[in-house]
Scaffold this motif. Structure first.
Motif, short mmCIF file in Angstrom:
data_model
loop_
_atom_site.label_atom_id
_atom_site.label_comp_id
_atom_site.label_asym_id
_atom_site.label_seq_id
_atom_site.Cartn_x
_atom_site.Cartn_y
_atom_site.Cartn_z
N THR A 14 0.81 -1.22 0.00
CA THR A 14 0.00 0.00 0.00
C THR A 14 0.84 1.27 0.00
O THR A 14 0.39 2.31 -0.48
CB THR A 14 -0.97 0.00 1.19
OG1 THR A 14 -0.24 -0.29 2.40
CG2 THR A 14 -2.04 -1.06 1.01
N SER A 68 -4.60 3.65 2.83
CA SER A 68 -4.05 4.00 1.52
C SER A 68 -5.10 4.47 0.52
O SER A 68 -4.86 5.42 -0.23
CB SER A 68 -3.28 2.81 0.94
OG SER A 68 -4.13 1.69 0.72
N ARG A 69 -6.25 3.83 0.49
CA ARG A 69 -7.26 4.23 -0.49
C ARG A 69 -7.80 5.62 -0.18
O ARG A 69 -8.08 6.41 -1.10
CB ARG A 69 -8.39 3.19 -0.54
CG ARG A 69 -7.95 1.84 -1.09
CD ARG A 69 -9.03 0.78 -0.91
NE ARG A 69 -8.58 -0.54 -1.33
CZ ARG A 69 -7.84 -1.36 -0.58
NH1 ARG A 69 -7.46 -0.97 0.63
NH2 ARG A 69 -7.49 -2.55 -1.04
N CYS A 72 -5.08 8.11 -1.27
CA CYS A 72 -5.03 8.28 -2.72
C CYS A 72 -6.20 9.11 -3.23
O CYS A 72 -6.02 9.97 -4.11
CB CYS A 72 -5.00 6.92 -3.41
SG CYS A 72 -3.48 5.97 -3.15
N ARG A 73 -7.39 8.89 -2.70
CA ARG A 73 -8.55 9.69 -3.09
C ARG A 73 -8.34 11.16 -2.72
O ARG A 73 -8.66 12.07 -3.50
CB ARG A 73 -9.82 9.16 -2.42
CG ARG A 73 -10.43 7.93 -3.07
CD ARG A 73 -11.63 7.47 -2.26
NE ARG A 73 -12.46 6.50 -2.95
CZ ARG A 73 -12.27 5.19 -2.92
NH1 ARG A 73 -11.23 4.69 -2.24
NH2 ARG A 73 -13.09 4.37 -3.56
N ALA A 103 -13.91 0.42 -7.70
CA ALA A 103 -13.14 0.43 -6.45
C ALA A 103 -13.69 -0.60 -5.47
O ALA A 103 -12.93 -1.27 -4.76
CB ALA A 103 -13.16 1.82 -5.83
N ILE A 107 -11.71 -4.11 -3.74
CA ILE A 107 -11.60 -4.46 -2.32
C ILE A 107 -12.40 -5.71 -1.97
O ILE A 107 -12.04 -6.46 -1.06
CB ILE A 107 -12.00 -3.26 -1.43
CG1 ILE A 107 -11.40 -3.44 -0.02
CG2 ILE A 107 -13.50 -3.07 -1.38
CD1 ILE A 107 -11.47 -2.18 0.83
N HIS A 111 -8.55 -7.91 -3.50
CA HIS A 111 -7.54 -7.62 -2.48
C HIS A 111 -7.29 -8.77 -1.52
O HIS A 111 -6.13 -9.14 -1.29
CB HIS A 111 -7.93 -6.36 -1.70
CG HIS A 111 -7.00 -6.08 -0.56
ND1 HIS A 111 -5.74 -5.54 -0.74
CD2 HIS A 111 -7.13 -6.30 0.78
CE1 HIS A 111 -5.14 -5.43 0.43
NE2 HIS A 111 -5.96 -5.89 1.36
N PHE A 171 -4.80 0.83 -7.15
CA PHE A 171 -5.14 -0.02 -6.00
C PHE A 171 -4.80 -1.48 -6.27
O PHE A 171 -4.33 -2.20 -5.38
CB PHE A 171 -6.63 0.09 -5.68
CG PHE A 171 -7.09 1.45 -5.22
CD1 PHE A 171 -6.20 2.40 -4.76
CD2 PHE A 171 -8.43 1.78 -5.25
CE1 PHE A 171 -6.62 3.66 -4.33
CE2 PHE A 171 -8.89 3.02 -4.83
CZ PHE A 171 -7.98 3.97 -4.37
N SER A 174 -1.03 -2.56 -5.69
CA SER A 174 -0.51 -2.72 -4.33
C SER A 174 -0.05 -4.14 -4.06
O SER A 174 1.12 -4.38 -3.71
CB SER A 174 -1.57 -2.33 -3.29
OG SER A 174 -1.81 -0.96 -3.28
#
Length: 221
Positions: A14, A68-69, A72-73, A103, A107, A111, A171, A174
């Motif tokens: 991440t 991290s998400r 980044c946003r 997105a 996840i 992920h 994403f 990562s």
């Protein structure tokens, strides 16, 4: 004050996603390395920044943000006018909805399986633990099934959120970038659409300059 990125010294996981976002948005930053091998992320000083004891964290003029998400946003929206556009404009309601849909797919369907493959294939060894081959194989099988749908989606559009590169693609990098080192080559072998997409997003200058697994170099002047 230059933005501080607290993260792994090397471009992985991440931390890599945030560093790549910073590069795409042309945002100067100073890396504050956090050595997970010596539990630097569990010290009282670090826990004051991130109560869960995880990286990455950013500090921008006293504004602290983790996950991290979310980071980044935040960067994509605050610095919308510079660098690579990484999210649809706020007034593009349908584009933003499709972005959030993609997105959520990352996840929910990618992920966990990618992280498990990494952890069993690499992460445990770093902790002196033994790999559970059955868990690794189940994760590979589950990810392979999920990627069947990815292959269909990517047969209709260039990237996961549409025809423009976005944070959603970052994403995926990562832990997607750690699959092959962990013994899983699905991103290249699963199907031609996935292979095309994966080669595209992992060939970007922002990622090449970071060099997976190598020390991150701050871009602050």
């Amino acid at each position: 004050m230059v933005l501080k990125l607290y993260g792994t010294p090397e471009a992985v996981g991440t931390t890599l996603a945030v560093a790549m976002t910073l590069a795409e948005k042309q945002i100067p930053f100073k890396l504050v390395p956090v050595d997970l091998q010596v539990d630097a992320h569990k010290t009282p000083e670090f826990l004051a920044l991130q109560p869960w004891g995880q990286v990455p964290v950013i500090d921008e003029d006293g504004f602290i943000l983790f996950e991290s998400r979310a980071i980044c946003r935040y960067l994509a929206q605050k610095y919308e006018s510079q660098g690579t556009p990484l999210m649809p404009a706020v007034d593009d309601v349908e584009g933003r909805a499709l972005f959030e849909q993609a997105a959520a797919v990352e996840i929910s369907h990618f992920h966990l399986h990618a992280w498990t493959i990494y952890f069993e294939g690499m992460g445990k060894a770093r902790k002196g633990l033994e790999k559970d081959q059955a868990v690794w194989e189940r994760a590979v099988e589950e990810l392979s099934r999920k990627l069947d749908v990815y292959e269909e989606i990517l047969g209709k559009q260039k990237y996961l959120a549409g025809d423009e590169f976005s944070l959603v693609d970052i994403f995926h990098i990562s832990f997607g970038a750690l699959l092959r080192p962990a013994g899983c080559d699905l991103m290249k072998t699963k199907g031609p659409n996935i292979a095309r997409w994966w080669k595209d997003i992992t060939s970007r200058p922002s990622l090449k300059n970071l060099r997976l697994g190598r020390p991150i170099i701050s871009t602050a002047l």
